[in-house]
Design a protein around this motif. Structure first.
Motif, PDB file in Angstrom:
ATOM      1  N   GLY A   1      44.506  31.599  49.152  1.00 55.60           N
ATOM      2  CA  GLY A   1      43.412  30.753  48.694  1.00 55.60           C
ATOM      3  C   GLY A   1      42.632  30.184  49.870  1.00 55.60           C
ATOM      4  N   THR A   2      42.535  28.857  49.924  1.00 49.57           N
ATOM      5  CA  THR A   2      41.799  28.197  51.004  1.00 49.57           C
ATOM      6  C   THR A   2      42.697  27.848  52.177  1.00 49.57           C
ATOM      7  OG1 THR A   2      42.182  26.024  49.984  1.00 49.57           O
ATOM      8  CG2 THR A   2      40.169  27.196  49.359  1.00 49.57           C
ATOM      9  N   ALA A   3      43.973  28.200  52.105  1.00 47.21           N
ATOM     10  CA  ALA A   3      44.936  27.829  53.131  1.00 47.21           C
ATOM     11  C   ALA A   3      45.556  29.070  53.762  1.00 47.21           C
ATOM     12  CB  ALA A   3      46.030  26.935  52.550  1.00 47.21           C
ATOM     13  N   VAL A   4      46.359  28.829  54.806  1.00 43.85           N
ATOM     14  CA  VAL A   4      47.114  29.892  55.470  1.00 43.85           C
ATOM     15  C   VAL A   4      48.582  29.508  55.445  1.00 43.85           C
ATOM     16  CG1 VAL A   4      47.493  31.168  57.610  1.00 43.85           C
ATOM     17  CG2 VAL A   4      45.170  30.482  56.964  1.00 43.85           C
TER      18      VAL A   4
ATOM     19  N   ASP B   1      40.087  33.511  43.757  1.00 44.41           N
ATOM     20  CA  ASP B   1      40.268  32.344  42.887  1.00 44.41           C
ATOM     21  C   ASP B   1      39.572  32.534  41.545  1.00 44.41           C
ATOM     22  OD1 ASP B   1      41.914  30.912  44.500  1.00 44.41           O
ATOM     23  OD2 ASP B   1      40.363  29.599  45.324  1.00 44.41           O
ATOM     24  N   GLU B   2      38.389  33.147  41.555  1.00 42.48           N
ATOM     25  CA  GLU B   2      37.660  33.372  40.304  1.00 42.48           C
ATOM     26  C   GLU B   2      38.384  34.377  39.419  1.00 42.48           C
ATOM     27  OE1 GLU B   2      33.116  32.504  41.962  1.00 42.48           O
ATOM     28  OE2 GLU B   2      33.954  34.541  41.987  1.00 42.48           O
ATOM     29  N   ILE B   3      39.019  35.369  40.013  1.00 44.12           N
ATOM     30  CA  ILE B   3      39.769  36.352  39.230  1.00 44.12           C
ATOM     31  C   ILE B   3      40.985  35.706  38.576  1.00 44.12           C
ATOM     32  CG2 ILE B   3      41.138  38.475  39.356  1.00 44.12           C
ATOM     33  CD1 ILE B   3      38.189  39.037  39.660  1.00 44.12           C
ATOM     34  N   LYS B   4      41.649  34.810  39.297  1.00 47.33           N
ATOM     35  CA  LYS B   4      42.886  34.198  38.789  1.00 47.33           C
ATOM     36  C   LYS B   4      42.623  33.046  37.828  1.00 47.33           C
ATOM     37  CE  LYS B   4      44.422  33.482  42.982  1.00 47.33           C
ATOM     38  NZ  LYS B   4      45.285  33.067  44.111  1.00 47.33           N
ATOM     39  N   ALA B   5      41.440  32.422  37.909  1.00 47.34           N
ATOM     40  CA  ALA B   5      41.169  31.195  37.147  1.00 47.34           C
ATOM     41  C   ALA B   5      41.428  31.303  35.651  1.00 47.34           C
ATOM     42  CB  ALA B   5      39.726  30.741  37.409  1.00 47.34           C
ATOM     43  N   PRO B   6      41.023  32.405  34.966  1.00 51.14           N
ATOM     44  CA  PRO B   6      41.246  32.459  33.512  1.00 51.14           C
ATOM     45  C   PRO B   6      42.718  32.473  33.107  1.00 51.14           C
ATOM     46  CG  PRO B   6      39.611  34.085  34.212  1.00 51.14           C
ATOM     47  CD  PRO B   6      40.266  33.577  35.444  1.00 51.14           C
ATOM     48  N   PHE B   7      43.608  32.677  34.043  1.00 51.13           N
ATOM     49  CA  PHE B   7      45.026  32.806  33.702  1.00 51.13           C
ATOM     50  C   PHE B   7      45.846  31.594  34.152  1.00 51.13           C
ATOM     51  CE2 PHE B   7      43.112  36.984  34.349  1.00 51.13           C
ATOM     52  CZ  PHE B   7      43.294  37.515  33.078  1.00 51.13           C
ATOM     53  N   ARG B   8      45.151  30.528  34.567  1.00 53.13           N
ATOM     54  CA  ARG B   8      45.849  29.285  34.909  1.00 53.13           C
ATOM     55  C   ARG B   8      46.229  28.557  33.624  1.00 53.13           C
ATOM     56  NH1 ARG B   8      41.972  29.037  39.396  1.00 53.13           N
ATOM     57  NH2 ARG B   8      43.178  29.296  41.323  1.00 53.13           N
ATOM     58  N   THR B   9      47.476  28.146  33.535  1.00 57.62           N
ATOM     59  CA  THR B   9      47.971  27.386  32.381  1.00 57.62           C
ATOM     60  C   THR B   9      48.830  26.237  32.891  1.00 57.62           C
ATOM     61  OG1 THR B   9      49.999  28.702  32.189  1.00 57.62           O
ATOM     62  CG2 THR B   9      48.052  29.511  30.998  1.00 57.62           C
ATOM     63  N   ALA B  10      49.231  25.364  31.976  1.00 57.64           N
ATOM     64  CA  ALA B  10      50.117  24.257  32.361  1.00 57.64           C
ATOM     65  C   ALA B  10      51.438  24.801  32.886  1.00 57.64           C
ATOM     66  CB  ALA B  10      50.348  23.340  31.164  1.00 57.64           C
TER      67      ALA B  10
ATOM     68  N   THR C   1      51.800  27.862  34.266  1.00 55.53           N
ATOM     69  CA  THR C   1      51.527  28.654  35.471  1.00 55.53           C
ATOM     70  C   THR C   1      50.228  28.154  36.104  1.00 55.53           C
ATOM     71  OG1 THR C   1      52.499  30.549  34.305  1.00 55.53           O
ATOM     72  CG2 THR C   1      51.410  31.008  36.401  1.00 55.53           C
ATOM     73  N   PRO C   2      50.286  27.005  36.799  1.00 61.78           N
ATOM     74  CA  PRO C   2      49.056  26.440  37.380  1.00 61.78           C
ATOM     75  C   PRO C   2      48.475  27.282  38.509  1.00 61.78           C
ATOM     76  CG  PRO C   2      50.979  25.189  38.072  1.00 61.78           C
ATOM     77  CD  PRO C   2      51.454  26.142  37.035  1.00 61.78           C
ATOM     78  N   GLU C   3      49.326  28.066  39.179  1.00 59.68           N
ATOM     79  CA  GLU C   3      48.863  28.907  40.281  1.00 59.68           C
ATOM     80  C   GLU C   3      49.341  30.349  40.056  1.00 59.68           C
ATOM     81  OE1 GLU C   3      46.773  28.263  42.635  1.00 59.68           O
ATOM     82  OE2 GLU C   3      46.554  26.157  42.072  1.00 59.68           O
ATOM     83  N   PRO C   4      48.697  31.082  39.144  1.00 58.80           N
ATOM     84  CA  PRO C   4      49.118  32.470  38.904  1.00 58.80           C
ATOM     85  C   PRO C   4      48.874  33.322  40.132  1.00 58.80           C
ATOM     86  CG  PRO C   4      47.013  32.041  37.850  1.00 58.80           C
ATOM     87  CD  PRO C   4      47.509  30.722  38.361  1.00 58.80           C
ATOM     88  N   SER C   5      49.721  34.312  40.318  1.00 56.74           N
ATOM     89  CA  SER C   5      49.534  35.246  41.422  1.00 56.74           C
ATOM     90  C   SER C   5      48.445  36.249  41.065  1.00 56.74           C
ATOM     91  CB  SER C   5      50.838  35.979  41.720  1.00 56.74           C
ATOM     92  OG  SER C   5      51.183  36.828  40.627  1.00 56.74           O
ATOM     93  N   MET C   6      47.941  36.930  42.084  1.00 54.49           N
ATOM     94  CA  MET C   6      46.957  37.980  41.823  1.00 54.49           C
ATOM     95  C   MET C   6      47.582  39.101  41.002  1.00 54.49           C
ATOM     96  SD  MET C   6      43.897  39.050  42.042  1.00 54.49           S
ATOM     97  CE  MET C   6      43.194  37.900  43.220  1.00 54.49           C
ATOM     98  N   GLU C   7      48.870  39.378  41.229  1.00 53.47           N
ATOM     99  CA  GLU C   7      49.530  40.426  40.448  1.00 53.47           C
ATOM    100  C   GLU C   7      49.573  40.054  38.977  1.00 53.47           C
ATOM    101  OE1 GLU C   7      53.925  42.470  40.058  1.00 53.47           O
ATOM    102  OE2 GLU C   7      53.059  42.252  42.057  1.00 53.47           O
ATOM    103  N   GLU C   8      49.864  38.768  38.693  1.00 51.48           N
ATOM    104  CA  GLU C   8      49.916  38.338  37.297  1.00 51.48           C
ATOM    105  C   GLU C   8      48.550  38.485  36.642  1.00 51.48           C
ATOM    106  OE1 GLU C   8      51.581  37.266  33.822  1.00 51.48           O
ATOM    107  OE2 GLU C   8      52.667  37.558  35.697  1.00 51.48           O
ATOM    108  N   ALA C   9      47.492  38.078  37.336  1.00 50.94           N
ATOM    109  CA  ALA C   9      46.144  38.212  36.794  1.00 50.94           C
ATOM    110  C   ALA C   9      45.787  39.681  36.578  1.00 50.94           C
ATOM    111  CB  ALA C   9      45.140  37.548  37.731  1.00 50.94           C
ATOM    112  N   PHE C  10      46.147  40.526  37.543  1.00 55.67           N
ATOM    113  CA  PHE C  10      45.862  41.965  37.458  1.00 55.67           C
ATOM    114  C   PHE C  10      46.553  42.574  36.242  1.00 55.67           C
ATOM    115  CE2 PHE C  10      47.168  46.311  38.331  1.00 55.67           C
ATOM    116  CZ  PHE C  10      46.018  46.912  38.815  1.00 55.67           C
ATOM    117  N   VAL C  11      47.835  42.310  36.100  1.00 56.42           N
ATOM    118  CA  VAL C  11      48.601  42.900  34.997  1.00 56.42           C
ATOM    119  C   VAL C  11      48.054  42.428  33.653  1.00 56.42           C
ATOM    120  CG1 VAL C  11      50.865  42.945  33.891  1.00 56.42           C
ATOM    121  CG2 VAL C  11      50.680  43.254  36.363  1.00 56.42           C
ATOM    122  N   ARG C  12      47.725  41.139  33.559  1.00 55.05           N
ATOM    123  CA  ARG C  12      47.188  40.610  32.300  1.00 55.05           C
ATOM    124  C   ARG C  12      45.852  41.274  31.948  1.00 55.05           C
ATOM    125  NH1 ARG C  12      48.806  35.248  31.385  1.00 55.05           N
ATOM    126  NH2 ARG C  12      47.346  35.202  29.635  1.00 55.05           N
TER     127      ARG C  12
END
Length: 581
Positions: A266-269, A550-559, A561-572
């Motif tokens: 994200g915005t960090a390292v 962040d925009e790709i992952k945003a629709p899959f944030r839930t209570a 899973t507040p920080e979904p991985s890119m893999e989770e977003a991809f699979v969904r």
């Protein structure tokens, strides 16, 4: 688990070559592996993983030591052992001109499976692998993930007690990897099968019940992943800066003494340190204003820490920020423009009117499952494949009319590196420099730069085929950059590479982008998408999503899973598109 070990190795050593060219692939390895478990085997390039697996199968004889597998002496009873063993090498020998059913019949014959039991066995295995409806399809027409599952099924037709898999998910998309691992878990839970699997994906090793760590032929550690991860406690941090963007911050942190590993999140390292105070290192490195907070260690952190100080893939090559020529392009200028791009193969539409654009100095990624149309799109944008319709413009050149002139401004690293195996490192670079039309003086200058920049000088006389995978990648990238291109295309460049080599590549990519080079990359390591400015996800020739990570992952944030991985977003996204289809 009680009972005798299914694999027992005592003092195993193995060398290849003679004299000064002797390579010690394994050096006194001793391990015992309990039955009924999934055991992972991990290590950097050249660690000895494949050699170890081949010794366990009885295909190689150790120079020293004892090998007992399923109660057999692997060196003295290889034939008896083979009847109880399933082995899937990295390049499993499917016959692509045979159907799925014909491949199964062939391997059943080779493994001596009773003919009266085959129909039920085939049906069970094909259903488990999701291939039941593909019996009559030629294996050459299967996707990469389906080929790997068929290879696994062929390995299982003889009902082995022990399954050995050598990098079974290399080059396979994340959804197919999940499906293949679900099969392995089912085989363990329902059949009690013992599984020993080597992998370059550390998140896969974390799913195993125990893990064996190798480095340079020596055993580093054996244990439960969670216990190994705990060894990196207190050494992992998340660092943010108000003054530097993630890419510039990553570049600074990666070179900092005592930082073993770093990756953009994200915005960090996220960084792994050798030990001691991170705040002190930040002060010394001129980053005292950064915020650093501890984060929980992962298995991958412990793996990298177990290797100690950075290995050759990091330590032997610095990545100077001024090595590449500056590219005087205006910020925000579109270097790649794709509009309603399509490609047919006969009646099959592989790419279906896709549109996107890439700005100068951006790192842009194409993600998607095997067979989604990524490589076809890639080849069209490189001028290697003509579009059927639509616009594809790269570096100001319309590829339908000026592909040859566009190629002069493009650097390209293919999925399977386009190196000449029988030529030396220096000869490969000379060939590509001439192919790009560089005059003799410029050739010498750029080849000298590449040898220093990529740490290739010690290998200049070595044949390309003899290089470790990480160094092959360095050489391929060096050849692609000799003519100082405006745009760099990288097609799954990290497939099969160890974490150190992958990290080095992404550090280089980030710094090239900062200097104005536009980078288009495909990858199956979805955590690498965090290094990209923007990306698109493609499935069945269509774009499913486009935006920043962040925009790709945003629709899959839930209570939950507040920080979904890119893999989770991809699979969904892929599962949702298949459900709609």
């Amino acid at each position: 688990m009680s009972g005798a070990p299914c694999i027992s190795l005592e003092g195993i050593s193995k060398c290849f070559g003679k004299g000064e060219k002797t390579v010690r692939a394994l050096d006194g390895v001793s391990i015992e592996i309990a039955p009924g478990l999934i055991t992972g085997l991990v290590g950097p390039d050249g660690a000895g993983k494949t050699t170890l697996l081949r010794i366990i199968t009885g295909l190689l004889r150790p120079d020293e030591g004892r090998v007992a597998v399923l109660g057999f002496d692997a060196t003295r009873q290889p034939q008896e052992l083979a009847a109880s063993l399933g082995y899937m090498p990295q390049r499993f020998g499917l016959y692509e001109d045979l159907t799925v059913a014909e491949n199964l019949d062939l391997y059943a014959d080779l493994q001596g499976a009773p003919k009266g039991e085959r129909a039920a066995r085939f049906s069970e295995l094909l259903h488990m692998a999701g291939l039941a409806s593909f019996r009559e399809r030629l294996s050459g027409n299967l996707s990469g993930g389906m080929k790997q599952k068929l290879g696994l099924v062929c390995t299982l037709v003889g009902s082995p007690r022990l399954l050995l898999l050598d990098e079974p998910t290399v080059g396979v998309d994340p959804l197919s990897r999940r499906e293949l691992w679900a099969i392995l878990f089912r085989l363990r839970d329902e059949k009690g099968l013992s599984i020993f699997v080597s992998t370059s994906y550390l998140e896969e090793a974390e799913r195993c019940q125990q893990v064996v760590l190798l480095s340079k032929g020596r055993l580093l550690s054996v244990g439960v992943p969670a216990e190994i991860a705990a060894q990196a406690a207190g050494r992992t941090f998340r660092v943010e800066s108000n003054e530097l963007g993630p890419r510039a911050l990553h570049s600074r942190l990666a070179r900092m003494p005592g930082v073993l590993s770093s990756s953009i999140e994200g915005t960090a390292v996220r960084v792994l340190v050798a030990g001691g105070s991170l705040s002190g290192r930040l002060e010394e490195g001129g980053l005292g204003g950064c915020r650093a907070e501890p984060v929980a260690p992962r298995f991958s952190d412990a793996f990298l820490a177990a290797l100690g100080e950075k290995e050759e893939s990091q330590g032997n090559s610095r990545v100077p920020g001024t090595a590449l020529a500056e590219h005087p392009r205006r910020s925000g200028e579109d270097v790649i423009v794709v509009r309603d791009l399509s490609r047919f193969f006969g009646k099959f539409e592989a790419v279906k009117k896709i549109s996107f654009h890439v700005r100068a100095g951006e790192v842009f990624s194409l993600l998607g499952p095997n067979g989604a149309g990524k490589s076809t799109t890639f080849r069209m944008l490189c001028g290697l494949l003509p579009p059927s319709s639509g616009l594809a413009r790269v570096a100001g050149v319309d590829l339908r009319t000026g592909a040859a002139s566009a190629r002069a401004r493009i650097g390209y690293v293919a999925q399977k590196f386009s190196l000449y195996a029988s030529l030396t490192v220096r000869q490969n670079m000379q060939f590509f420099a001439r192919a790009y039309g560089l005059p003799p003086k410029k050739q010498a200058e750029r080849i000298g730069w590449a040898e220093e920049e990529f740490g290739l000088a010690p290998y200049r006389g070595a044949d390309a085929e003899a290089l470790p995978l990480g160094f092959k990648q360095r050489l391929a990238l060096a050849c692609a950059l000799l003519h100082e291109p405006d745009v760099l295309f990288l097609d799954e460049p990290t497939s099969g590479m160890d974490p150190f080599a992958r990290e080095e590549l992404w550090l280089r990519i980030g710094e090239m982008a900062q200097q104005g080079v536009t980078v288009l990359v495909t990858t199956h390591h979805l955590e690498e998408a965090e290094f990209c400015d923007r990306l698109i996800i493609i499935a069945e020739g269509r774009i499913l999503a486009e935006g920043s990570p962040d925009e790709i992952k945003a629709p899959f944030r839930t209570a939950q899973t507040p920080e979904p991985s890119m893999e989770e977003a991809f699979v969904r996204l892929i599962e949702r598109s298949r459900g709609e289809g």
